[in-house]
Scaffold this motif. Structure first.
Motif, PDB file in Angstrom:
ATOM      1  N   GLN A  12      -5.801  -4.412  -6.713  1.00  0.00           N
ATOM      2  CA  GLN A  12      -4.179  -4.119  -7.402  1.00  0.00           C
ATOM      3  C   GLN A  12      -3.447  -4.284  -6.229  1.00  0.00           C
ATOM      4  N   LEU A  27       2.887   1.238  -3.850  1.00  0.00           N
ATOM      5  CA  LEU A  27       1.922   1.151  -5.108  1.00  0.00           C
ATOM      6  C   LEU A  27       1.425   2.700  -5.092  1.00  0.00           C
ATOM      7  N   PRO A  28       1.179   3.265  -6.409  1.00  0.00           N
ATOM      8  CA  PRO A  28       0.468   4.375  -6.470  1.00  0.00           C
ATOM      9  C   PRO A  28      -0.652   4.464  -5.670  1.00  0.00           C
ATOM     10  N   VAL A  29      -0.810   5.929  -5.086  1.00  0.00           N
ATOM     11  CA  VAL A  29      -1.757   6.038  -3.949  1.00  0.00           C
ATOM     12  C   VAL A  29      -3.316   5.705  -4.373  1.00  0.00           C
ATOM     13  N   ASN A  30      -3.523   5.767  -5.590  1.00  0.00           N
ATOM     14  CA  ASN A  30      -4.975   5.467  -6.065  1.00  0.00           C
ATOM     15  C   ASN A  30      -4.991   4.105  -6.537  1.00  0.00           C
ATOM     16  N   SER A  31      -4.281   3.330  -6.250  1.00  0.00           N
ATOM     17  CA  SER A  31      -4.475   1.836  -6.468  1.00  0.00           C
ATOM     18  C   SER A  31      -5.559   1.103  -5.670  1.00  0.00           C
ATOM     19  N   SER A  44       0.660  -1.076   0.079  1.00  0.00           N
ATOM     20  CA  SER A  44       0.087  -0.016  -0.020  1.00  0.00           C
ATOM     21  C   SER A  44       0.940   1.204   0.151  1.00  0.00           C
ATOM     22  N   ARG A  45       2.104   1.116   0.436  1.00  0.00           N
ATOM     23  CA  ARG A  45       3.100   2.227   0.419  1.00  0.00           C
ATOM     24  C   ARG A  45       4.103   2.422  -0.950  1.00  0.00           C
ATOM     25  N   GLN A  86      12.819   8.290   3.484  1.00  0.00           N
ATOM     26  CA  GLN A  86      11.715   9.076   3.005  1.00  0.00           C
ATOM     27  C   GLN A  86      10.634   8.458   2.267  1.00  0.00           C
ATOM     28  N   ARG A  87      11.248   7.705   1.230  1.00  0.00           N
ATOM     29  CA  ARG A  87      10.462   7.064   0.151  1.00  0.00           C
ATOM     30  C   ARG A  87      10.082   5.661   0.563  1.00  0.00           C
ATOM     31  N   TYR A  88      10.041   5.238   1.764  1.00  0.00           N
ATOM     32  CA  TYR A  88       9.822   3.857   2.301  1.00  0.00           C
ATOM     33  C   TYR A  88      10.357   2.703   1.378  1.00  0.00           C
TER      34      TYR A  88
END
Lengths: 526, 310
Positions: B46, B38-42, B35-36, B267-269
């Motif tokens: 998905q 993948l794109p935020v609107n997945s 969930s982190r 920062q970008r997990y």
């Protein structure tokens, strides 16, 4: 004296240590000197160097969540769009780019006539298939696009030079939306690794290199560009300097020409500052869902009265912005209601209303991002929290990295989480209409945290209205209604800015990520 | 000695194992990485598909086993920030950080020892007090502040060095100087104190009373005896630099080393990159400590004897 010499020579431990230090120093010096060049040695007046705080992420403009740095580097410079926004005397206009003409076919369809004789930087010819492919990729549900592009359904090549683009709402401003859709060669997404590390387009610049650490990237002028040669710079270099102070120092020393994302107070020390009115408004999204603290109108109005927007402009942003006057869209955006004042700052009134509602001492949650809007975003958030706390409410402030802030805050409902009572975000209107704001904040769904039937109906009517003049009126009516219902706390319409050297000229746009390097010049670059 | 090294290697491996497990546990506690990443609107579907494809939905022990077996082969997966194997990004960054740390250590030892000796030999005189005052300030100056001051002084006001970046020797000077200021301050006091205590030892008094010159006395007796504390503080500083100092300095000076990499990864997990960075940083610190412990035993036989009997 002789005795001393013998003693020193016998001291083998010391000799070894001294030798190690000396050899290390020499090796370091020689190795370092042989591998580098002076920062100013290659600097020419036809080269512009700009610096940002964070490194490049993915370069896939079509389907990935591309960051601000990637957009500033590529969009409009390497990869072009069908239309292009221009600014003249603060007024936005849209002019032909890869499309030479456009017309609205029906309420939700626009037809674009494409430019002939254009080639991509890999030598392949540009055509309708590429346009349809790129738009379809952006329209995919899995594509992470700007929220303004959620209205696109897809595209169809009518013939070699004509493309029809369809929208899921009545869209009288389709040509504006298409000014942010990148056009890349058909099939570009087939090699995902390639799309994330490089880019090919039709623009005046070619992406020459990206460093392995993604902290340096170079654009060079492309000789095969279809347009008139107006570029003044032959080379544009992007550098990452994470620290604000170091970035300003690099600007003052002449190592870089443009510094983005400086804090407002540091701008004062810059040789020159370029500005543009932003199309974004800083807002607090309120959780007004049933059962929430602010489900009641009076409570929402109270916290609207509590926020001192004039102080946010003056003290937090050092004057880089204007008060939002109760509306989530700025003056240059369609839907702005001239004369609407919202809820003027009145702490006494706010405190009384909170008390009357029996909320004094009640704890409310507030969520902000640490790295989405820079230091000024964090400062604004804390100032707003203090304003609201002054009413007698207790604000539990949570500052999260951008990824968690999005997932746990913005998309809380979608992720089956309870949304925070107050959520700090900038509401964008890069297409210069209120559509994205209405879609994201007033339509009941996975994002909005107010689900008011009359507000939603008003927003739906505005979004589905095909006539531009009527749509403008409907947008305004919805914004007015949202203000009456205190659906959000609009605070500041910030100003976009870039600190530059005294001899640098260029244009900034309402969307801070929009940059056309062919409009920039350094010193005597002609 | 071989037995001692073997023992230390085994304890080092255990430490590395614990670090790996801790990193794994912390990231598990933060939830499904899908969930982190993948794109935020997945969509939920998905996210589920991605999770399954990458094994995030497998049983916990199975994931831990896979993670550890990968780590043994230095395979931490692909970095989402760098789009390359995480270990490659770390191995590219480490030499740059080591270069910075080495330059800083050289400066620290050269300046810190010189000033410490000077203070120790001029005890309670003006020079001693001045050096102590300077040392106290240096030891308490935060690196982010001294870094910016150095940039303003030597890159903006008197533009001798570049403000930031990575390249030739001129890029190395300011970050190494900023990094060495606090340890110089600390080393001054350690060396000064060593000299004071050694100068009061009976053998030192005898040596001086026999007419040994000051220079010879310092070279043959004082500095030799002061080597152990110098190396001791050097080990502490090297560890501090490898873990914390480089993070601050590399960010101020845009130095593309392991510190900057670590910040980007967090920062970008980027789980792969965080794991690889922490693993390599820990391994480096353990290796430094082992080497320095061996150096101790070479320099001071008493330490070896204590360990052998212990």
């Amino acid at each position: 004296m002789k005795g001393v010499t013998v003693s020193v020579i016998r001291n083998s431990h010391l000799r070894r240590l001294a030798a190690v230090i000396a050899v290390s120093a020499v090796v370091l010096s020689v190795a370092a000197c042989s591998s580098g060049t002076s920062p100013n040695a290659t600097k020419k007046r036809d080269t512009l160097t700009w610096a940002v705080a964070s490194p490049l992420g993915t370069l896939d403009l079509l389907t990935d969540q591309i960051d601000n740095t990637g957009r500033q580097l590529l969009l409009g410079n390497v990869v072009q769009t069908l239309t292009r926004q221009t600014m003249k005397n603060g007024k936005a206009n849209w002019v032909p780019s890869l499309a030479t003409a456009w017309k609205q076919v029906d309420a939700s369809t626009w037809e674009f006539t494409l430019r002939k004789g254009v080639k991509f930087q890999d030598g392949t010819a540009f055509g309708a298939d590429d346009v349809a492919y790129s738009i379809d990729q952006v329209a995919l549900a899995t594509s992470v696009k700007d929220s303004t592009l959620n209205v696109i359904t897809g595209a169809k090549a009518v013939n070699d030079n004509t493309v029809d683009v369809t929208f899921n709402v009545a869209e009288p401003f389709g040509y504006r939306v298409l000014s942010t859709v990148p056009i890349m060669p058909s099939g570009w997404e087939n090699d995902k690794a390639k799309t994330q590390s490089t880019a090919i387009g039709t623009g005046p610049y070619k992406l020459q290199s990206v460093s392995s650490g993604r902290d340096t990237a170079t654009l060079v002028k492309w000789s095969g560009y279809w347009g008139k040669d107006t570029t003044k710079l032959t080379k544009v270099v992007m550098r990452v300097i994470p620290d604000n102070g170091a970035r300003l120092a690099a600007l003052k020393s002449g190592e870089i020409d443009v510094a983005f994302n400086l804090s407002p107070e540091l701008n004062k020390a810059a040789p020159k500052v370029l500005t543009a009115e932003s199309t974004e408004v800083e807002i607090i999204r309120i959780n007004a869902l049933p059962g929430a603290v602010f489900s009641d109108l009076k409570a929402r109005q109270a916290i609207n009265y509590a926020v001192d927007d004039a102080s946010l402009v003056k003290d937090v942003r050092d004057g880089f912005g204007v008060a939002a006057h109760g509306q989530p869209v700025p003056a240059q955006v369609t839907g702005y209601v001239a004369g609407l004042k919202g809820y003027p700052f009145n702490l006494k009134k706010a405190t009384k209303m909170i008390s009357d509602e029996g909320l004094t001492g009640k704890t409310v949650s507030m969520m902000c991002a640490t790295d989405q809007y820079g230091a000024v975003g964090v400062d604004s958030c804390q100032a707003i929290a203090a304003d609201i706390q002054a009413t007698g409410l207790k604000v539990a402030l949570q500052l999260l990295p951008a990824a968690q802030w999005l997932q746990q805050g913005y998309l809380a409902k979608q992720n089956s989480l309870t949304p925070p009572d107050l959520f700090y975000i900038s509401a964008g209107s890069s297409t210069f209409d209120a559509g994205p704001v209405l879609t994201n904040y007033f339509i009941c769904g996975p994002k909005a945290t107010i689900c008011d039937p009359s507000l939603e109906a008003s927003a739906q009517k505005a979004l589905n209205e095909p006539n531009a003049a009527q749509k403008t009126k409907d947008f305004q009516a919805t914004i007015q209604l949202a203000s009456e219902k205190a659906a959000l706390i609009p605070t500041v319409n910030p100003q976009n800015f870039a600190a530059v050297r005294a001899d640098v000229d260029g244009t900034l746009y309402g969307d801070q990520t929009q940059l056309y390097w062919d409009e920039w010049s350094v010193g005597n670059s002609k | 000695m071989a037995k001692y090294i073997l023992k230390r290697l085994i304890s080092g491996l255990i430490t590395l194992f614990v670090v790996l497990v801790l990193v794994f546990v912390v990231f598990q506690a933060l939830g499904d990485p899908s969930s982190r990443i993948l794109p935020v609107n997945s969509t939920a579907e998905q996210i589920r598909a991605y999770s399954q494809a990458n094994g995030y939905s497998d049983p916990l022990l199975e994931r831990l086993g896979r993670y550890l077996s990968g780590a043994i082969r230095l395979d931490f997966g692909t970095s989402t920030v760098r789009n390359e194997p995480a270990i490659n990004a770390v191995l590219t960054a480490i030499p740059r950080s080591l270069l910075l740390a080495a330059a800083s250590i050289v400066a620290t030892v050269a300046i810190g020892v010189s000033l410490g000796v000077l203070a120790g030999l001029t005890r309670n005189r003006v020079v001693d007090k001045a050096v102590q005052f300077a040392g106290a300030i240096a030891a308490s100056v935060p690196e982010f502040w001294s870094g910016l001051i150095l940039i303003i002084l030597f890159a903006v006001m008197v533009p001798i060095f570049p403000t930031s970046g990575f390249g030739g020797f001129q890029f190395l000077v300011l970050p190494a100087a900023a990094m060495s200021i606090p340890p110089i301050g600390r080393l001054i006091f350690v060396v000064r104190e060593s000299i004071r205590s050694i100068a009061e030892q009976p053998f030192a008094l005898v040596a001086r009373s026999k007419g040994l010159s000051r220079a010879a006395f310092v070279n043959t007796h004082i500095l030799r005896a002061a080597l152990v504390p110098i190396i001791s503080i050097g080990a502490v500083e090297l560890t501090r630099m490898a873990i914390g100092g480089v993070v601050v300095i590399e960010n101020i000076f845009a130095w593309p080393g392991i510190g900057q990499l670590y910040v980007q990864a967090m920062q970008r997990y980027d789980v792969s990159l965080v794991s690889a960075t922490l693993f390599c940083a820990t391994a480096l610190v353990l290796a430094f400590n082992l080497i320095l412990d061996i150096v101790y035993t070479r320099l001071d036989p008493r330490i070896r004897l204590e360990r052998q009997h212990g």
